[in-house]
Enzyme design. Structure first.
Site, short mmCIF file in Angstrom:
data_model
loop_
_atom_site.label_atom_id
_atom_site.label_comp_id
_atom_site.label_asym_id
_atom_site.label_seq_id
_atom_site.Cartn_x
_atom_site.Cartn_y
_atom_site.Cartn_z
N ASP A 70 0.79 -1.30 0.14
CA ASP A 70 0.10 -0.09 -0.03
C ASP A 70 0.78 1.25 -0.12
O ASP A 70 1.91 1.41 0.71
CB ASP A 70 -0.99 0.11 1.24
N GLU A 94 1.66 -0.37 -5.09
CA GLU A 94 0.78 0.74 -5.24
C GLU A 94 1.59 1.75 -5.57
O GLU A 94 2.12 2.23 -4.55
CB GLU A 94 -0.33 0.78 -4.23
#
Length: 704
Positions: free
Chosen positions: A372, A410
């Site tokens: 993330d 990401e």
């Protein structure tokens, strides 16, 4: 003072006033632990007792607290610090299951980055188990929520804090073997552990919404039927909900708010041992040939900034674990939008993250990670600029364990300079946000997207020319945003139920409601929506790169227009398992797409195949071959992608049209037939002419 097993250290007495510890006869009975080992960090049982080790460079006293149950503190032991900042102690007779926590004392001076307050029980950063989910309470603040934020809060947080438990080792994996699916054969299914099985009548009721539910036969049968090869699980690390959610009766359902990096969250456990249940889930999925990829949060924690709760790192050694601006009263540097950022420039913080990753690979047998806000992990130097050669990336490249698993970024964060798509190490893959936006805009009918569409469908060589198509994770939807059904049903977000006045969530969705906002009985609108969903699923399946499907999109799942359902632990977020004809048809369609991809290597090539002599070329709706430099001047929202399989001598043509009018697509020379289409029935081919209806996609084959 006594020194015969019950003692009060001189340092502890001297420091009593530093954090306002409410000394009493009970908490003065601090025992001396036997000398311990500084490694490994955490609590480790050796058959006779437990070694406790915790890192804190700036602490002035560390006390281990043992609990007889979840609330009753029965013993305290003083730990001893070594020259490298590790506090340790060994206690005989303790067994796995023992509950414990730490009280860490030192200076309380937020303007200097110190939040030491021994009234607050803290969770071991290396704990492997806990006695239940983490629950928010204002008593977890280091200072009074309504008082002076420069003075420590005097309330004992132990009754409100989750407790660590000494974990048992070893674990019998019974010959578990990793599937080791090659990247070019990988199909990812992104899903939430709870949401996947919570409403599935095929899963035993007591297992629904749990690790066991995801690993049960009914769940695995669905995944196998679809043809996915990996589940990418939304965060499963122990999580704490934000204060504003707790006040509104909501919770952080997604889990992007961790307070530990080693513990499978008990929220998703059917029994009392979440670690054993998670391992059994992994074993079951591996036995079915399905990999487990974890969505992991190493960019920030659930302790937020200066105004956040204090559960672990903030009270143990804030200036070591978090990025803090020394030039501005040690304010937390926030590149995540969540109040803090882990500081992987610091050796202890970097070691913790690497140890966590190795633990999940070696001890929990996961097959990879999706990071993330991964750009935060590459921010180095005094200016925190992104660097592809950051220590974290180099450490993973050199690690004999971590370099062998799937690594997915990401590739952005929430601050300036954070959008780094295409700028990750060669061994990494990336969520391709440009692929997502291009496909959404093309199928919405936006002009000027055909050139970008062609390049994205070819594996994004414009971004990954020095790598390979597998660097691109191709997705139209993910947990963050609209579902596939909602992309074609809503023009704008509808997040009112989140309690933030519809201000949260992105406004840039590139969606189109197909003529009516939300649910409608209009048959024409619904037929167009169904076609659009199939158009985008076909785009995912037949693009070069790694396809990723959002769990539930194959069922027509809707979040009723909510594009930020992070706090919706209810049917808005759960997969709809009702047995309807439309759900079965869409599932069968999705499975057929993935079967065609699996059976034809031309759709999953390991190298870029465009250009002279390549197996991928383009044509316009007139059947005319189009060179790369002509792609951006095609006038129609229509493209043909030709793929040649040299081994089987088969030719494929993917015809894509987002025009709002019927299109006559002139087929290249030869006898073509429709293999599958978004229309739901065979399209008419008259001679060399394919009659395409508005907003449609067709895969044709020649040479069967």
């Amino acid at each position: 003072m006594r020194f015969d097993g019950i003692t009060v250290t001189v340092a502890a007495i001297m420091l009593a006033g530093l954090s306002g510890w409410a000394w009493s006869e009970e908490n003065m009975q601090i025992k001396s632990a036997e000398p311990g080992h500084k490694a490994p960090l955490g609590a480790h049982f050796d058959g006779q007792g437990v070694n406790f080790a915790i890192y804190s460079r700036d602490a002035q006293a560390v006390t281990l607290c043992l609990f007889g149950d979840g609330k009753t503190e029965k013993d305290r032991y003083a730990l001893v610090q070594d020259s490298q900042g590790v506090w340790s102690g060994y206690i005989k007779g303790i067994k796995p299951g023992q509950l414990y926590g730490y009280r860490v004392d030192g200076k309380f001076a937020p303007e200097q980055g110190w939040y030491f307050n021994s009234q607050k029980l803290l969770l071991d950063p290396y704990a492997k188990q806990v006695n239940g989910p983490a629950q928010f309470s204002e008593v977890l603040y280091p200072y009074s929520a309504v008082g002076d934020k420069n003075s420590p809060d005097q309330r004992d947080s132990a009754p409100y804090m989750v407790k660590a438990a000494v974990a048992a080792e070893p674990y019998d994996w019974q010959g578990d073997r990793r599937p080791e699916i090659p990247w070019e054969d990988t199909v990812i299914y992104e899903v939430h552990v709870k949401g996947f099985s919570r409403l599935n009548p095929g899963v035993p009721e007591k297992l629904r919404g749990t690790y066991a539910g995801l690993g049960c036969p009914a769940s695995i049968a669905h995944l196998k039927k679809l043809g996915v090869t990996a589940v990418e699980l939304l965060p499963v690390y122990l999580c704490l909900s934000e204060p504003h959610l707790a006040k509104n009766g909501l919770s952080n359902y997604w889990g992007y708010n961790p307070v530990n990096l080693f513990i499978p969250d008990p929220r998703f456990s059917a029994g009392s041992d979440s670690r054993a249940e998670f391992r059994q889930m992994v074993k079951n999925l591996h036995a079915a040939g399905i990999e487990v990829i974890l969505d992991v949060v190493y960019n920030h924690s659930g302790e937020a900034g200066a105004a956040g709760a204090m559960v672990s790192w903030k009270g143990i050694d804030c200036r070591t674990y978090y990025k803090m601006d020394k030039r501005s009263s040690y304010k937390f540097q926030d590149y995540t939008g969540c109040g803090n950022s882990f500081d992987l420039r610091q050796g202890a913080a970097l070691q913790m993250v690497l140890d966590s990753l190795r633990y999940w690979v070696e001890d929990m047998h996961v097959d990879g990670f999706r990071f993330d806000l991964a750009s935060v992990l590459g921010r180095v130097g005094e200016d925190n600029a992104y660097d592809i050669n950051a220590p974290f990336f180099q450490a993973l490249e050199a690690d004999p364990v971590l370099s062998k698993v799937k690594l997915i970024a990401e590739p952005w964060d929430c601050a300036a300079g954070g959008y780094q798509i295409g700028n990750y190490p060669a061994s990494w893959s990336e969520w391709n946000g440009e692929w997502r936006d291009t496909l959404r805009r093309f199928w919405r009918g936006d002009r000027g997207q055909v050139g970008a569409l062609a390049r994205k469908m070819a594996g994004s060589p414009d971004r990954y020319a020095k790598r390979s198509p597998r660097a691109s994770i191709n997705f139209v939807t993910c947990h963050d945003g609209f579902t596939l059904k909602d992309i074609v049903s809503y023009n704008v977000k509808h997040n009112e139920s989140n309690g933030e006045g519809n201000r949260d969530g992105s406004n840039d969705n590139f969606s189109w409601n197909s003529g009516c906002e939300g649910e409608t009985p209009d048959r024409g609108v619904n037929a167009l929506r169904q076609r659009q969903v199939r158009n985008m699923l076909m785009s995912i399946a037949f693009s070069q790169g790694v396809p990723m499907i959002l769990g539930g999109d194959e069922m027509g799942r809707t979040q009723r227009g909510n594009n930020n359902a992070y706090c919706q632990d209810n049917e808005i977020s759960y997969l709809p398992w009702a047995d309807t004809a439309s759900r079965r048809e869409l599932q069968d369609f999705t499975a057929r797409l993935l079967q065609i991809r699996r059976e034809n290597p031309v759709f999953r090539q390991s190298e870029f195949a465009v250009g002279s002599g390549g197996s991928i070329s383009w044509c316009d709706r007139h059947g005319r071959a189009i060179a790369d430099n002509e792609l951006d001047i095609i006038g129609d929202n229509c493209l043909g992608i030709r793929l040649r399989d040299a081994k089987t001598q088969r030719d494929f043509l993917l015809a894509m049209s987002s025009e709002s009018r019927p299109i006559n697509f002139v087929l290249p020379e030869g006898e073509w037939q429709v293999l599958i289409s978004s229309v739901g029935s065979d399209a008419p081919i008259r001679g060399q002419n394919l009659q395409m209806i508005p907003h449609s996609c067709y895969l044709l084959v020649k040479g069967i």
